[in-house]
Scaffold this active site. Sequence first.
Site, PDB file in Angstrom:
ATOM      1  N   ASP A   1      -2.030   6.893   3.828  1.00 54.79           N
ATOM      2  CA  ASP A   1      -3.405   6.878   3.322  1.00 54.79           C
ATOM      3  C   ASP A   1      -4.439   7.287   4.363  1.00 54.79           C
ATOM      4  OD1 ASP A   1      -2.600   6.014   0.804  1.00 54.79           O
ATOM      5  OD2 ASP A   1      -2.838   3.889   1.316  1.00 54.79           O
TER       6      ASP A   1
ATOM      7  N   GLY B   1      -7.643  -0.403   3.916  1.00 50.15           N
ATOM      8  CA  GLY B   1      -8.568  -0.805   4.986  1.00 50.15           C
ATOM      9  C   GLY B   1      -8.038  -0.452   6.375  1.00 50.15           C
TER      10      GLY B   1
ATOM     11  N   LYS C   1     -10.641   2.883  -0.522  1.00 51.04           N
ATOM     12  CA  LYS C   1     -10.308   3.783  -1.651  1.00 51.04           C
ATOM     13  C   LYS C   1      -9.720   3.007  -2.811  1.00 51.04           C
ATOM     14  CE  LYS C   1      -5.640   3.562  -1.156  1.00 51.04           C
ATOM     15  NZ  LYS C   1      -4.721   3.023  -2.151  1.00 51.04           N
TER      16      LYS C   1
END
Length: 316
Positions: free
Chosen positions: A147, A112, A12
Amino acid sequence: MDRVVVASAPGKVNIVLRVGAPRADGFHPLDTVFEALDVRDDVVAQLAPELTMSITGIGEDLSVDDSNLVIRAAQLLKDRYGHQTRLDIAPADLGAHLAVTKRIPVAGGMAGGSADAAATLVALNELWQLGLEGDQLHECAAELGSDVPFALMGGLAHGIGRGEKLTAVSSSETHGWVMLLNQQGLSTPAVFCEFDRLGLGEATPDATGDVCSVLAGPARDSEHRVLLGSVVANDLEEPARSLRPDVAHIIDTIRAHIAAGVLGAHAVLLSGSGPTIAVLAEPNQLDSLAARLEQLFPGLTAVVATGPARGAYLVR
Ligand code: C5P
């Protein structure tokens, strides 16, 4: 039969990231718009006696013990929902080997590790036949990291709280990005800590309304991307610049090139907590821009990406 399940999850970029003063729990309130990118990690899951993992691609030197978010995701799912398995295995004996193929940069501000955790949740829900719904996976994701919920959801989303309270944002436009990777990573807690040391939280002026207006607005194609480029912002840029003058220099150089109209890009911003730098551009000009950026900054790697991309899903 030895079943194999494969899941994929996206990296992202935060198109805009506004950060407030730290809360009582130490986390910072965020107001952000995430965009999932088509740079993806895969997790291949197979039944095994224990919970183990391996990494290929980039990040082969990362630890593969229970400090890795992949093992933590698997352990959380097993502890909380293992009793729901429809396999003929006692919950305590549920295990899996999780083979991660990494393409999203490590410690790069592109989430990641969060993508790997999201892909693990999706893969094990299927492999262990737990029958979990989206909101149960989301709850586990939010416990694992700020996230991880967005890596599950994908697309474009407005995020508040720690970044885990998400509302989908729709846009019919594609955004092109060149992600400029730095060999030396940057720790997320260190950047937030520097943010506090610089006393930045109180002064946060705007929220994310400008970006949401452009995403929902009538402008199309290149006009849409030029407008978006005029409203991108990241409150973590200042602390990241303070910790990493090399990153500040690269951003300044790219910004000057864009202002002079000589780079063919719309905007430059820090990706998440960095040190990856994101350059917004036309989707059909990404390869030439990536080559130009690698020429300008020898030693840096440019990765081409487009968004919005799909959230975590089962490949097979
Ligand atoms: O949630 P996650 O594990 O990704 O966060 C890593 C660290 O980043 C946290 O321990 C905290 O120091 C910092 N952080 C923060 N505020 C947020 C998200 C992360 O201070 N909203």
